[in-house]
Design a protein around this motif. Structure first.
Motif, PDB file in Angstrom:
ATOM      1  N   UNK A  64       0.776  -1.235   0.000  1.00 57.37           N
ATOM      2  CA  UNK A  64       0.000   0.000   0.000  1.00 57.37           C
ATOM      3  C   UNK A  64       0.801   1.276   0.000  1.00 57.37           C
ATOM      4  N   UNK A  65       1.950   1.286  -0.664  1.00 56.77           N
ATOM      5  CA  UNK A  65       2.772   2.507  -0.651  1.00 56.77           C
ATOM      6  C   UNK A  65       2.074   3.662  -1.358  1.00 56.77           C
ATOM      7  N   UNK A  66       1.429   3.405  -2.498  1.00 56.17           N
ATOM      8  CA  UNK A  66       0.730   4.489  -3.196  1.00 56.17           C
ATOM      9  C   UNK A  66      -0.493   4.936  -2.416  1.00 56.17           C
ATOM     10  N   UNK A  67      -1.198   3.992  -1.809  1.00 61.28           N
ATOM     11  CA  UNK A  67      -2.356   4.348  -0.990  1.00 61.28           C
ATOM     12  C   UNK A  67      -1.942   5.231   0.186  1.00 61.28           C
ATOM     13  N   UNK A  68      -0.771   4.958   0.766  1.00 57.71           N
ATOM     14  CA  UNK A  68      -0.306   5.762   1.898  1.00 57.71           C
ATOM     15  C   UNK A  68      -0.042   7.203   1.480  1.00 57.71           C
ATOM     16  N   UNK A  69       0.462   7.402   0.263  1.00 59.74           N
ATOM     17  CA  UNK A  69       0.699   8.755  -0.241  1.00 59.74           C
ATOM     18  C   UNK A  69      -0.617   9.501  -0.455  1.00 59.74           C
ATOM     19  N   UNK A  70      -1.587   8.807  -1.038  1.00 59.53           N
ATOM     20  CA  UNK A  70      -2.887   9.423  -1.294  1.00 59.53           C
ATOM     21  C   UNK A  70      -3.584   9.781   0.010  1.00 59.53           C
ATOM     22  N   UNK A 105     -14.161   8.407   0.394  1.00 61.27           N
ATOM     23  CA  UNK A 105     -14.614   8.453  -1.004  1.00 61.27           C
ATOM     24  C   UNK A 105     -13.618   9.187  -1.890  1.00 61.27           C
ATOM     25  N   UNK A 106     -13.066  10.281  -1.384  1.00 60.07           N
ATOM     26  CA  UNK A 106     -12.107  11.047  -2.163  1.00 60.07           C
ATOM     27  C   UNK A 106     -10.821  10.248  -2.396  1.00 60.07           C
ATOM     28  N   UNK A 119      -9.278   8.753  -6.120  1.00 61.58           N
ATOM     29  CA  UNK A 119      -7.914   9.020  -6.590  1.00 61.58           C
ATOM     30  C   UNK A 119      -7.138   7.719  -6.798  1.00 61.58           C
ATOM     31  N   UNK A 120      -7.280   6.779  -5.859  1.00 58.57           N
ATOM     32  CA  UNK A 120      -6.565   5.503  -5.931  1.00 58.57           C
ATOM     33  C   UNK A 120      -7.170   4.577  -6.990  1.00 58.57           C
ATOM     34  N   UNK A 121      -8.488   4.610  -7.135  1.00 58.61           N
ATOM     35  CA  UNK A 121      -9.141   3.762  -8.113  1.00 58.61           C
ATOM     36  C   UNK A 121      -9.904   2.596  -7.524  1.00 58.61           C
ATOM     37  N   UNK A 139     -10.983   0.767  -3.277  1.00 54.01           N
ATOM     38  CA  UNK A 139     -10.949   1.088  -1.848  1.00 54.01           C
ATOM     39  C   UNK A 139     -10.165   0.142  -0.951  1.00 54.01           C
ATOM     40  N   UNK A 140      -9.697  -1.010  -1.471  1.00 54.41           N
ATOM     41  CA  UNK A 140      -9.208  -2.061  -0.579  1.00 54.41           C
ATOM     42  C   UNK A 140      -8.002  -1.661   0.259  1.00 54.41           C
ATOM     43  N   UNK A 141      -7.140  -0.788  -0.249  1.00 56.18           N
ATOM     44  CA  UNK A 141      -5.995  -0.312   0.539  1.00 56.18           C
ATOM     45  C   UNK A 141      -6.292   0.974   1.302  1.00 56.18           C
ATOM     46  N   UNK A 142      -6.956   1.917   0.649  1.00 56.99           N
ATOM     47  CA  UNK A 142      -7.109   3.239   1.279  1.00 56.99           C
ATOM     48  C   UNK A 142      -8.023   3.201   2.495  1.00 56.99           C
ATOM     49  N   UNK A 143      -9.075   2.378   2.471  1.00 52.12           N
ATOM     50  CA  UNK A 143     -10.012   2.372   3.604  1.00 52.12           C
ATOM     51  C   UNK A 143      -9.334   1.900   4.890  1.00 52.12           C
TER      52      UNK A 143
END
Length: 285
Positions: free
Chosen positions: A80-86, A108-109, A113-115, A117-121
């Motif tokens: 989740x490196x990209x998710x951590x940046x977002x 949601x935002x 951006x990530x495309x 939800x599985x990492x960002x949430x």
């Protein structure tokens, strides 16, 4: 100056392709300082996310100095490196505009951006989370993880890029393979909620992504076999790889010691970390 601390995440977790994710106690810390002059940023995902949110709220700025003061999440390893940046960018922007965003708006935002939800949430709220996206809105539910579970996270020096991992997947699946995964992911969620650890190994089986992606990770069958023999409750590819994870509930020090010995025999300069779930998610500190 704003400091944001974001946990690493693992996604898919076997059969939960693009829907299951969990935060781990491995963190990046980012310092963001607004300045009154322009700073060339280049293709910086944190800055691009920060600017996107601030522009949406018509916040006027000249530039930002961004420093990753602690960088513990490896890049292109399925953590989740990209998710951590977002998430860092959205959380920092929310702080700058006076915390105008609700938790759902942040989720949601970040997902837009990530495309997916599985990492960002889980990076935002912590824990292990089921996430689904419908009409640009994310619905999520936390799973009650047994407290004694730990995760042996095995990270090689080689990368597996997300696009490469997507490209190896087929365009169609057999009906029986879809049923296989539906039953496993349902069982995995319920087994974890009920603390039925004996059902985890069967439940982390997958026929949607791992049979195809394993060819991108040399020696994965060897690692999974050794993990099983050492008493792991189950193994899975973290995200799109190249990291692989073993679920363990006891004798974790012996497990790590023995796995280190096995990993030393392999190409790839493997590293192993014993991690726990992060239950709090990203924080502006």
């Amino acid at each position: 100056m704003i400091k944001v601390k974001v946990p690493a995440t693992t996604a898919n977790m076997g059969p939960g392709f693009d829907s299951l994710g969990m935060a781990l106690n491995l963190y990046n810390e980012i310092e963001i300082e607004e300045v009154d002059y322009d700073i060339p940023i280049g293709d910086n995902l944190i800055y691009k996310t920060l600017a996107k949110v601030l522009n949406m709220y018509s916040y006027k700025y000249r530039g930002f100095r961004i420093k990753v003061s602690k960088c513990n999440i490896p890049i292109c390893r399925g953590l989740g490196s990209s998710a951590s940046c977002i998430v860092a960018g959205v959380v920092a922007a929310n702080k700058i505009i006076g915390n105008k965003l609700s938790l759902d708006e942040i989720i949601n935002m970040s997902t837009q951006i990530e495309g997916h939800p599985d990492n960002v949430v889980p990076a935002i709220i912590g824990g292990m989370v089921i996430s689904i996206e419908n009409e640009n809105k994310v619905t999520y539910s936390k799973i009650n993880l047994p407290k004694n579970l730990k995760f042996a996270v095995m990270i090689p020096e080689f990368e597996v890029r997300t696009q490469d991992a997507r490209n190896v997947l087929p365009n169609r699946y057999l009906n029986k393979d879809c049923i296989f995964n539906i039953s496993r992911v349902a069982m995995l969620v319920n087994a974890l909620n009920n603390g039925e650890l004996d059902k985890i190994r069967l439940s982390v089986q997958d026929k949607i992504h791992q049979p195809y992606r394993k060819n991108l990770i040399k020696n994965i069958d060897y690692i999974f076999d050794k993990s099983h023999k050492l008493g792991s409750k189950g193994e899975f590819i973290s995200g799109s790889g190249s990291t692989v994870i073993s679920i363990i509930d006891n004798n974790e020090e012996l497990f790590v010691t023995k796995m280190k010995e096995y990993l030393k025999e392999l190409d790839g300069n493997w590293n192993i970390k014993l991690l726990k779930p992060d239950l709090e998610g990203a924080k502006a500190i």
